[in-house]
Design an enzyme around this catalytic site. Structure first.
Site, short mmCIF file in Angstrom:
data_model
loop_
_atom_site.label_atom_id
_atom_site.label_comp_id
_atom_site.label_asym_id
_atom_site.label_seq_id
_atom_site.Cartn_x
_atom_site.Cartn_y
_atom_site.Cartn_z
NE ARG A 296 -1.86 -2.82 -4.41
CZ ARG A 296 -2.03 -3.05 -3.11
NH1 ARG A 296 -2.07 -2.03 -2.28
NH2 ARG A 296 -2.18 -4.27 -2.65
CG ASP B 157 -7.76 0.53 10.07
OD1 ASP B 157 -8.58 1.38 10.46
OD2 ASP B 157 -8.10 -0.60 9.70
CG PHE C 165 -12.36 0.01 2.41
CD1 PHE C 165 -11.52 -0.72 3.22
CD2 PHE C 165 -12.20 -0.08 1.03
CE1 PHE C 165 -10.54 -1.54 2.69
CE2 PHE C 165 -11.23 -0.90 0.48
CZ PHE C 165 -10.39 -1.63 1.31
N GLY D 186 0.78 -1.24 0.00
CA GLY D 186 0.00 0.00 0.00
C GLY D 186 0.81 1.28 0.00
CE LYS E 206 -10.06 3.91 7.23
NZ LYS E 206 -10.45 2.53 6.82
CG ASP F 58 -1.43 1.94 3.02
OD1 ASP F 58 -1.16 1.61 4.19
OD2 ASP F 58 -2.01 1.18 2.22
P1 5GP Z 1 -3.76 -1.69 10.58
O1 5GP Z 1 -2.82 -2.83 10.82
O2 5GP Z 1 -3.30 -0.39 11.21
O3 5GP Z 1 -5.16 -2.06 11.01
O4 5GP Z 1 -3.85 -1.41 9.05
C1 5GP Z 1 -3.09 -2.13 8.23
C2 5GP Z 1 -3.37 -2.08 6.79
O5 5GP Z 1 -4.74 -2.20 6.50
C3 5GP Z 1 -2.92 -0.81 6.13
O6 5GP Z 1 -1.53 -0.85 5.84
C4 5GP Z 1 -3.74 -0.86 4.87
O7 5GP Z 1 -3.03 -1.60 3.89
C5 5GP Z 1 -4.99 -1.59 5.28
N1 5GP Z 1 -6.11 -0.65 5.42
C6 5GP Z 1 -6.61 -0.10 6.53
N2 5GP Z 1 -7.64 0.74 6.25
C7 5GP Z 1 -7.76 0.72 4.90
C8 5GP Z 1 -8.63 1.40 3.97
O8 5GP Z 1 -9.52 2.20 4.30
N3 5GP Z 1 -8.44 1.09 2.65
C9 5GP Z 1 -7.50 0.23 2.22
N4 5GP Z 1 -7.40 0.02 0.92
N5 5GP Z 1 -6.65 -0.41 3.06
C10 5GP Z 1 -6.80 -0.17 4.38
MG MG Z 2 -0.62 -1.75 4.14
#
Ligand code: 5GP
Ligand code: MG
Length: 201
Positions: free
Chosen positions: A175, A113, A162, A54, A141, A110
């Protein structure tokens, strides 16, 4: 494909401007740190660690605005989309890059979350005794955070929606979209924030 885009949340010009601001701050902070330790900008002190896939577009724009000697070491992290927060998780695919010891490491992703991904990578990197570790994300987020991690540099705080584009995918697509956008609900039926089971995100 493009009719599946619902609306543009952050346009390409706004992204470019913000990436420039982040790069300026990051470069200034790194330069200050190098000066304090008596290193020059021409020494190899900085390693960027982008989290695949990402972060590719973001990191490509970011590095071209960092006027110092740096190298890159990629990491790939897989996410589990568990039914509950507790069953969600992240694990590293492959090894960490070599040679992080004593370096100023900049983790780039990217989006922050739940925090599972960056919390994991930061913990593993810290075990290598780097000189410093920074976390840079384009999107934050905040309200979704589960793990205790905050970005040192973040482009935009966004609500719990999302998003795709500028490197972020849905099922591997979108992407290449230059803007950050939301998808029509019928295009994402069943998609949770955070990617699919075992998928590299
Ligand atoms: P985390 O581990 O902080 O929950 O997020 C990890 C990954 O989830 C991010 O690197 C990203 O690739 C994916 N992700 C989280 N939220 C989104 C979103 O709204 N859209 C997309 N495409 N990927 C997300
Ligand atoms: Mg990612």
């Amino acid at each position: 494909m493009l009719q599946e885009i619902e609306r543009v949340l952050i346009g390409r010009d706004e992204i470019a401007e913000r990436v420039g601001e982040i790069a300026e701050r990051l470069a200034a902070d790194l330069k200050r740190e190098l000066e304090a330790e008596g290193s020059s900008e021409r020494e190899h002190r900085v390693v960027l660690v982008p989290i695949m896939t990402g972060s590719i577009v973001f990191v490509a724009d970011l590095i071209r605005r960092l006027p110092m000697k740096l190298s890159m070491g990629l990491v790939t992290v897989s996410s589990y989309a568990g039914e509950t927060m507790e069953s969600k998780g992240a694990h590293l695919r492959g090894d960490l890059p070599e040679g992080l010891e004593g370096k100023h490491v900049v983790l780039v992703d990217d989006i922050l979350d739940s925090g599972n991904t960056l919390y994991l990578v930061r913990s593993l990197v810290q075990e290598r005794s780097p000189a410093s570790v920074r976390v840079v994300v384009l999107l934050d987020k905040k309200e979704r955070r589960v793990m205790p991690i905050e970005p040192d540099y973040a482009g935009f705080e966004i609500p719990d929606e999302f998003v795709v584009g500028y490197g972020l995918d849905y099922n591997g697509y979108y992407r290449n979209l230059p803007d950050i956008a939301t998808l029509n609900p019928d295009a994402t039926a069943g998609a949770g924030s955070g990617g699919g089971g075992g998928a590299a995100v």
